[in-house]
Design an enzyme around this catalytic site. Structure first.
Site, mmCIF file in Angstrom:
data_model
loop_
_atom_site.group_PDB
_atom_site.id
_atom_site.type_symbol
_atom_site.label_atom_id
_atom_site.label_comp_id
_atom_site.label_asym_id
_atom_site.label_seq_id
_atom_site.Cartn_x
_atom_site.Cartn_y
_atom_site.Cartn_z
ATOM 1 N N LYS A 45 3.560 -6.526 7.312
ATOM 2 C CA LYS A 45 3.141 -5.258 7.307
ATOM 3 C C LYS A 45 1.955 -5.253 7.625
ATOM 4 C CE LYS A 45 4.195 -1.858 5.247
ATOM 5 N NZ LYS A 45 5.007 -1.291 5.877
ATOM 6 N N HIS A 85 3.707 1.087 13.084
ATOM 7 C CA HIS A 85 3.067 2.005 12.894
ATOM 8 C C HIS A 85 1.984 2.676 13.658
ATOM 9 C CE1 HIS A 85 5.668 1.781 9.359
ATOM 10 N NE2 HIS A 85 5.499 1.264 9.083
ATOM 11 N N ILE A 141 6.241 6.303 -1.016
ATOM 12 C CA ILE A 141 5.076 4.654 -0.669
ATOM 13 C C ILE A 141 5.999 4.078 0.487
ATOM 14 C CG2 ILE A 141 5.356 2.706 -1.849
ATOM 15 C CD1 ILE A 141 6.037 4.082 -4.693
#
Length: 351
Positions: free
Chosen positions: A75, A93, A303
């Site tokens: 992440k 992302h 989420i």
């Protein structure tokens, strides 16, 4: 030979890892140097990596790693604006215009580093070499059912947590459904043939939830799709991209509907291409349900680290898929890494 640096995740509720001790041992045996940051929250203990032959280093020490080290995590990095000089393997992302992603790209440009985005590691056919999709779908369906159960109680879903195994999750969820004293809801899954949709469908089957399964053929018309509003639950399992139809328009709350829970498992609300126009930010483990209409209730759950609910199973599955590509880091001409680096360069060039 390459130098791989497995960093500790800093994000709350993120205990997954993309490399298991078994995989690390294989990399070390092949001649790849592997450093592993200590982590008190990682689902696999530090000692297992030490026993596999990895060199252990302090948590969050990657900014001081040698410049030739490839920093590997899952992440996001701390959003502190510092330049990034290393090569990073992670889910960035950053390639669809997201504000946080643009900031990340500017940091790489400033530092001279490279983002090798895990989402864009593909084989020669364009298929991703590794994905958490199945477990995202599985967990996303579970959260949606928890939201639906809360609605039957006249409340909103409370905090969620992680589970030792999928068996523990199923046992708890079955008890919640039984306690409602209600019928089982039905669900529409868009993207049902992919990894995410398969996971969602499997969870629904285990819980006795009837599903309607759609994929590209059923959505080729471009909409509108009144069938979405005619189901209790809707699961979006399609990655947002140019040309993606709108499945839930902004005015859906004013229309007659059976729909009461939207699970945006693909979870890209700040993209211009998002097919669900009722919300613009993700939900969290502490507050999984966003109430977008009160009567009758309509909740959105979105989420962005769902597989962390089942961290061990999802980590072992993902790491097994990814390991062959990590082994190819030894080859300067490995196509999977060449393609990923070119994707990064193309997007940085547009800044």
């Amino acid at each position: 030979m390459p130098h791989l640096w497995l960093r500790a995740e800093h994000r709350d509720n993120e205990t997954r890892v993309g490399l298991t001790p078994k995989g690390a041992a294989a990399l070390v045996a092949s001649g790849i140097e592997v450093n592993v940051e200590a982590s008190p929250t990682r689902v696999i203990p530090d000692q297992a990596y030490a026993d596999a032959g990895c060199a252990m280093v302090p948590s969050q020490s990657w900014p001081d790693a040698p410049r030739d080290a490839i920093i590997f995590g899952l992440k996001e990095l701390p959003d502190d604006g510092t330049p990034l000089p290393h090569r990073h393997i992670m889910f960035g992302h950053a390639f669809k215009g997201q504000p946080a992603g643009l900031r990340l790209l500017h940091r790489f440009k400033a530092g001279g580093g490279t983002l090798l985005d895990l989402e864009y590691l593909t084989d020669d056919t364009g298929r991703r070499v590794a994905a958490f999709g199945y477990w995202a779908g599985y967990a996303g369906a579970a959260v949606a059912l928890k939201c639906w159960c809360a609605q039957q109680r006249g409340t909103r879903a409370g905090p969620i947590g992680s589970y030792d195994s999928s068996t523990h999750l199923l046992t708890e969820l079955q008890a919640e459904l039984v306690a409602t004293g209600s019928h089982r809801p039905n669900a529409l899954i868009i993207g049902a043939l992919g990894r995410v949709g398969t996971g969602a469908a499997d969870l629904c089957t285990a819980m006795g939830v009837a599903t309607t399964k759609w994929d590209m053929t059923e959505t080729a018309s471009g909409g509108p799709f009144p069938e979405v509003l005619a189901h209790d639950l809707f699961f979006n399992c399609i990655l947002a991209r140019p040309g993606t139809p709108v499945f839930v328009p902004a005015d859906a709350t004013t229309r007659p509907r059976q729909l009461s829970v939207i699970s945006d498992i693909a979870c890209d609300p700040d993209s211009d291409f998002s097919p669900i126009k009722l919300y613009d930010h993700t939900t969290s483990w502490d507050a999984p349900a966003l109430r977008v209409h009160d009567s009758p209730p309509l909740d959105v759950t979105a989420i962005d680290n769902l597989p962390s609910m089942l961290p061990l199973e999802s980590s072992e599955d993902y790491a097994e898929q990814l390991l062959p590509s990590l082994m190819q880091l030894k080859a300067a001409d490995a196509p999977v890494w060449i393609r990923a680096a070119q994707t990064f360069r193309d997007h940085v060039a547009r800044l």
